[in-house]
Structure formats: C-alpha cells, structure tokens
Design a protein around this motif. Structure first.
Motif, short mmCIF file in Angstrom:
data_model
loop_
_atom_site.label_atom_id
_atom_site.label_comp_id
_atom_site.label_asym_id
_atom_site.label_seq_id
_atom_site.Cartn_x
_atom_site.Cartn_y
_atom_site.Cartn_z
N SER A 222 1.16 -1.44 -0.53
CA SER A 222 0.42 0.39 0.19
C SER A 222 1.06 1.08 0.15
CB SER A 222 -0.98 0.10 0.99
OG SER A 222 0.08 -0.06 2.34
N THR A 223 -0.25 2.48 -0.15
CA THR A 223 1.03 3.46 0.17
C THR A 223 1.95 4.02 1.43
OG1 THR A 223 -1.00 5.01 -0.68
CG2 THR A 223 0.74 5.99 0.12
N SER A 224 1.51 3.07 1.84
CA SER A 224 1.75 3.56 3.66
C SER A 224 3.37 2.14 3.56
CB SER A 224 1.18 3.21 5.27
OG SER A 224 0.65 2.08 5.06
N GLU A 225 3.18 1.96 3.34
CA GLU A 225 3.95 0.93 2.83
C GLU A 225 5.44 1.21 1.38
OE1 GLU A 225 1.88 -3.28 4.19
OE2 GLU A 225 1.78 -2.62 1.89
N LEU A 226 5.32 1.78 0.69
CA LEU A 226 5.55 2.02 0.01
C LEU A 226 7.32 3.50 0.55
CD1 LEU A 226 7.20 3.22 -2.89
CD2 LEU A 226 5.22 4.71 -4.01
N ILE A 227 6.13 4.07 0.94
CA ILE A 227 6.48 5.32 1.87
C ILE A 227 7.61 4.73 3.47
CG2 ILE A 227 6.34 7.45 3.46
CD1 ILE A 227 5.50 7.84 0.72
N ASP A 228 7.70 4.40 3.55
CA ASP A 228 8.47 3.07 4.54
C ASP A 228 9.54 2.86 4.43
OD1 ASP A 228 7.38 3.84 6.47
OD2 ASP A 228 5.76 1.93 6.59
N TRP A 229 9.32 2.28 2.37
CA TRP A 229 10.26 1.49 1.67
C TRP A 229 11.54 2.85 1.28
CZ3 TRP A 229 10.55 0.50 -3.96
CH2 TRP A 229 11.06 -0.75 -4.13
N LEU A 230 10.80 3.30 0.85
CA LEU A 230 11.40 4.82 0.71
C LEU A 230 12.08 5.45 1.56
CD1 LEU A 230 9.21 6.39 -1.85
CD2 LEU A 230 11.62 5.96 -2.32
N LYS A 231 12.23 5.35 2.63
CA LYS A 231 12.71 5.99 4.05
C LYS A 231 13.97 5.09 4.40
CE LYS A 231 10.09 7.77 7.36
NZ LYS A 231 8.50 7.42 8.39
N LEU A 232 13.83 3.90 4.20
CA LEU A 232 14.87 2.61 4.50
C LEU A 232 15.63 2.79 3.34
CD1 LEU A 232 12.94 -0.50 5.86
CD2 LEU A 232 13.97 1.06 6.85
N LEU A 233 15.59 3.05 2.17
CA LEU A 233 16.16 3.09 1.30
C LEU A 233 16.98 4.79 1.15
CD1 LEU A 233 13.72 1.79 -1.95
CD2 LEU A 233 15.50 0.65 -1.07
N MET A 234 16.28 5.73 1.26
CA MET A 234 17.12 6.61 1.49
C MET A 234 17.85 6.54 2.67
SD MET A 234 14.71 10.05 -0.07
CE MET A 234 13.47 9.69 1.53
N ALA A 235 18.20 6.24 4.17
CA ALA A 235 18.46 5.69 5.14
C ALA A 235 19.28 4.98 4.91
CB ALA A 235 17.64 5.62 6.25
N ASP A 236 19.80 3.76 4.47
CA ASP A 236 20.65 2.79 3.70
C ASP A 236 21.15 3.65 2.70
OD1 ASP A 236 22.76 0.92 3.80
OD2 ASP A 236 21.19 -0.79 4.11
N GLU A 237 22.67 3.75 1.78
CA GLU A 237 23.17 3.92 0.12
C GLU A 237 22.88 3.05 0.21
OE1 GLU A 237 26.32 6.88 1.38
OE2 GLU A 237 25.12 8.38 1.87
N LEU A 238 23.82 1.88 1.07
CA LEU A 238 23.62 0.43 -0.54
C LEU A 238 22.63 0.14 -0.86
CD1 LEU A 238 26.31 -0.77 2.34
CD2 LEU A 238 27.10 -0.18 -0.30
N SER A 239 21.34 0.43 0.14
CA SER A 239 20.08 -0.30 -0.47
C SER A 239 19.51 0.60 -1.75
CB SER A 239 19.49 -0.42 0.15
OG SER A 239 19.54 -1.41 1.82
N ALA A 240 20.19 1.91 -1.61
CA ALA A 240 19.58 3.12 -2.39
C ALA A 240 20.29 2.30 -4.06
CB ALA A 240 20.07 3.94 -2.07
N LYS A 241 22.28 2.65 -3.66
CA LYS A 241 22.61 1.79 -4.84
C LYS A 241 22.04 1.20 -5.14
CE LYS A 241 27.50 1.27 -6.09
NZ LYS A 241 28.61 1.32 -5.75
N ALA A 242 21.63 -0.26 -4.80
CA ALA A 242 21.49 -1.41 -4.84
C ALA A 242 20.56 -1.78 -6.21
CB ALA A 242 21.03 -2.31 -4.19
N LEU A 243 19.28 -0.57 -5.77
CA LEU A 243 17.90 -0.39 -6.37
C LEU A 243 18.44 0.49 -7.77
CD1 LEU A 243 14.56 -0.37 -5.94
CD2 LEU A 243 14.72 1.93 -5.55
N LEU A 244 18.84 1.65 -7.11
CA LEU A 244 19.18 1.82 -8.48
C LEU A 244 19.89 1.11 -10.07
CD1 LEU A 244 20.87 5.31 -7.34
CD2 LEU A 244 18.48 5.07 -8.46
N GLU A 245 20.63 0.42 -8.99
CA GLU A 245 21.62 -1.38 -9.73
C GLU A 245 20.70 -2.45 -10.57
OE1 GLU A 245 25.05 -1.65 -8.20
OE2 GLU A 245 26.02 0.00 -8.67
N HIS A 246 19.44 -2.37 -10.16
CA HIS A 246 18.12 -3.41 -9.68
C HIS A 246 17.88 -3.64 -11.31
CE1 HIS A 246 15.65 -6.14 -8.30
NE2 HIS A 246 14.36 -5.89 -8.95
#
Length: 280
Positions: A222-246
C-alpha cells in the motif's frame, strides 16, 4: 471553508468533493479503501485544515456502541459505598463519558473519527443509527438528554471486512478511495520526500507498481508501505545503490520486507525471480 487537502495530505478531486458534500449535507462520511490508503489520516488532516478539534474512536472487535455514549461504573460505586464515600449519593459521579458524548458536548464544531467500524459486531452500526442521525441520546441513569451543541463532522472508516447494514449506509455519504495512480503517487511521495533523488523515486515507483501487478499476491503493498520502503532506501545508501542498479530479472527488491508482509508473497516473488533467472 472547503477542504482541498493539506501540505501533508494529497486529496484527489473526488475525495475533496466527497468531504465537502458530507459537510454540506451534515451526513457522516463513510470512507472505504485498501488498508494504507490514508483513510484515518484524512480525519487528522481535515481537523488541521479546518482548525477543529479531533476526537478519535478506534473500534475493536469487542467495542460496543454504548461505550461511545457512556458507561455506568457500578463497580466503583459499590466500592465507594463500602468505604462510606459520600459521592455515592450522586450517580453522575459514576457515569464515564464516551467519545460521542465528548463530541456532542464540545464548545466548537469538532471532527469525530469512528475508525474501522467494520471490526465491531454486525449490530454495532445499527446501534448508533439514532445518535448519528439525530445527534442526541438519553442517559437513563441520570434521566438527562444529551444533545450536540455543535453538530460534529463525522468521518467513519471501513476496510470492508464485513458488510454494513443498509439502514446505516442510507444515513452516510459514501466514498471509496481508489488506489492512487502513478501521477498521484508521485505527488504523495513528493510531499513526504521533497529532497529525494528523482532517479531513485522513479525506479522505486516502477518496482512498487510492478510488485502490485504480480498475479496471485495475497496482500499488495500500500501507500504507507511504499513510504516506509523509500524511507529505508534513503537511510541506507547501499540499498539505494542496489535499487538503482536493480535488474528486475535477477532478484526481488532490496529491503522487500517493507513492501511484502507475508511469507506466501515472499515465496511468490522468489519463485518469479528464480524463473526469470532461468529464462535469462
């Protein structure tokens, strides 16, 4: 004053129209929609937009309609009588006001949220018909009639866990919050993360909507889960990088636990990723 959303809440034109229509008609606004689409948040943001107090009544499976009006605390009165307390002679000392009484006695118009009404017993909505329609009720113990000083704006939410009675529905203005499309979801994300990397948000939204399209998902994110996921991705640079290279054909999204909330859906995504790797 008309409700047009707030800086923290993106309201579609249909939702704005529904809120304002319910206010004009002086009818409770019954809001349905997928969990996580902002039904409860609507009442909070409406209160902020109108500068009105918010009274929240969160319904549980054991909640009775009478609790929203008042409860008579006979146990405390019996204990006080045994202790010889003089206040036992005034029964009003043992009347505990409920959320509807609170809203009815407010000095200014307030927002009354009855949250997740479908959790309660099937008779719960019918037991509130008169009170929500006439905005009054009778206290038998003290023989007084409680009438709303200012008719509250009533927001009722439901997750559609059970059908509501026709007589109750007839008294409400109904609105179903459709799941946001990509454009509306982008607006919602911009409200929560105005400084987020555009490329990260773009990729995250594509993956989010792809996951929602997977056939056989038991619980779509849902929307609230997307917001939580984005918050985690932005808090973890490695995860954000993994997403961009996903590569969608190689594995399920990083930190998928924020999006997927049961093991059946996790196994489904893992199987799809495995099949995609084999085809690759």
């Amino acid at each position: 004053m008309k409700f047009t959303g707030t800086e923290n809440y993106v309201a579609t034109e249909d939702l704005q129209m529904a809120v304002n229509a319910a206010i004009v008609l002086q009818r409770p606004l019954l809001i349905k929609g997928e969990p996580g689409t902002g039904k409860t948040l609507l009442a909070e943001e409406l209160a902020k937009a109108l500068g009105a107090p918010l009274i929240q009544w969160h319904i549980k499976s054991t909640t009775k309609a009478q609790q929203g009006l008042y409860e008579y605390d006979a146990v405390s009165r019996l204990r006080d009588s045994q202790l010889g307390d003089d206040k036992v002679h005034d029964i009003s000392n043992y009347i505990v006001k409920g959320k509807l009484w609170e809203a009815f006695s407010a000095e200014e118009q307030c927002i009354l949220l009855i949250d997740e009404i479908d959790k309660a017993d099937i008779e719960f909505p019918n037991d509130l018909l008169l009170e929500l329609d006439k905005m009054e009720f009778y206290v038998y113990e003290t023989k007084e009639r409680i009438v709303a000083k200012n008719r509250p704006i009533v927001i009722i939410t439901s997750n559609n866990e059970k059908e509501l009675p026709d007589a109750f529905l007839r008294r409400c203005f109904f609105h179903y919050i459709n799941f946001p499309d990509a454009e509306t979801m982008q607006d919602i994300v911009d409200v929560h993360f105005p400084q987020a990397q555009k490329e990260l948000v773009k990729d995250a939204l594509e993956i989010f909507f792809d996951v929602r399209k997977v056939p056989g998902m038991k619980k779509k994110p849902s929307t609230s889960e997307l917001i939580d996921w984005l918050k985690l991705l932005m808090a973890d640079e490695l995860s954000a990088k993994a997403l961009l290279e996903h590569d969608p054909a190689q594995a399920i999204p990083p930190l998928y636990g924020a999006l997927v909330k049961n093991e059946q859906d996790v196994h489904l995504l893992q199987r799809l990723a495995f099949m995609a790797r084999r085809r690759g």
